[in-house]
Design a protein around this motif. Sequence first.
Motif, mmCIF file in Angstrom:
data_model
loop_
_atom_site.group_PDB
_atom_site.id
_atom_site.type_symbol
_atom_site.label_atom_id
_atom_site.label_comp_id
_atom_site.label_asym_id
_atom_site.label_seq_id
_atom_site.Cartn_x
_atom_site.Cartn_y
_atom_site.Cartn_z
ATOM 1 N N LEU A 50 14.184 -20.519 -9.808
ATOM 2 C CA LEU A 50 13.425 -20.086 -8.636
ATOM 3 C C LEU A 50 14.231 -20.269 -7.356
ATOM 4 O O LEU A 50 14.219 -19.407 -6.475
ATOM 5 C CB LEU A 50 12.099 -20.843 -8.555
ATOM 6 N N SER A 51 14.942 -21.367 -7.256
ATOM 7 C CA SER A 51 15.758 -21.618 -6.078
ATOM 8 C C SER A 51 16.925 -20.633 -5.989
ATOM 9 O O SER A 51 17.214 -20.080 -4.924
ATOM 10 C CB SER A 51 16.288 -23.053 -6.123
ATOM 11 N N TYR A 53 17.245 -17.595 -7.258
ATOM 12 C CA TYR A 53 16.896 -16.184 -7.072
ATOM 13 C C TYR A 53 15.853 -15.943 -5.984
ATOM 14 O O TYR A 53 15.369 -14.835 -5.832
ATOM 15 C CB TYR A 53 16.453 -15.569 -8.401
ATOM 16 N N GLU A 54 15.545 -16.963 -5.202
ATOM 17 C CA GLU A 54 14.617 -16.780 -4.088
ATOM 18 C C GLU A 54 15.197 -15.761 -3.107
ATOM 19 O O GLU A 54 16.384 -15.784 -2.792
ATOM 20 C CB GLU A 54 14.388 -18.108 -3.373
ATOM 21 N N GLY A 55 14.362 -14.846 -2.665
ATOM 22 C CA GLY A 55 14.804 -13.831 -1.708
ATOM 23 C C GLY A 55 15.492 -12.648 -2.362
ATOM 24 O O GLY A 55 16.088 -11.823 -1.678
ATOM 25 N N GLN A 56 15.398 -12.562 -3.693
ATOM 26 C CA GLN A 56 16.026 -11.447 -4.388
ATOM 27 C C GLN A 56 14.979 -10.659 -5.165
ATOM 28 O O GLN A 56 13.960 -11.194 -5.575
ATOM 29 C CB GLN A 56 17.114 -11.962 -5.330
ATOM 30 N N LYS A 72 16.167 -17.136 2.608
ATOM 31 C CA LYS A 72 16.041 -18.211 1.644
ATOM 32 C C LYS A 72 15.800 -19.510 2.399
ATOM 33 O O LYS A 72 16.503 -19.836 3.344
ATOM 34 C CB LYS A 72 17.314 -18.316 0.800
#
Length: 77
Positions: A50-51, A53-56, A72
Amino acid sequence: MEDILYTVAETAKLLKTNPNYIYDLINKGLLPALKLGSFKIRRSSLLEFLSRYEGQDLTDLDNIKELEGVKKVENIR
């Protein structure tokens, strides 16, 4: 160190998606898993995923893109 293991179904429920999508993430190497009879995902692996790929946009796993206008956020727990 104690780590919680989630099934594919539990992971799908946590991510509000379907189990087939979780299998796709595992098969593409994006989400690490263990095979203990069936696939299991460590809580720490899920949090790292989750960290990372956050913002993707992970709609198309063969074409992951940055989301426009989304920043992010670091170190949220």
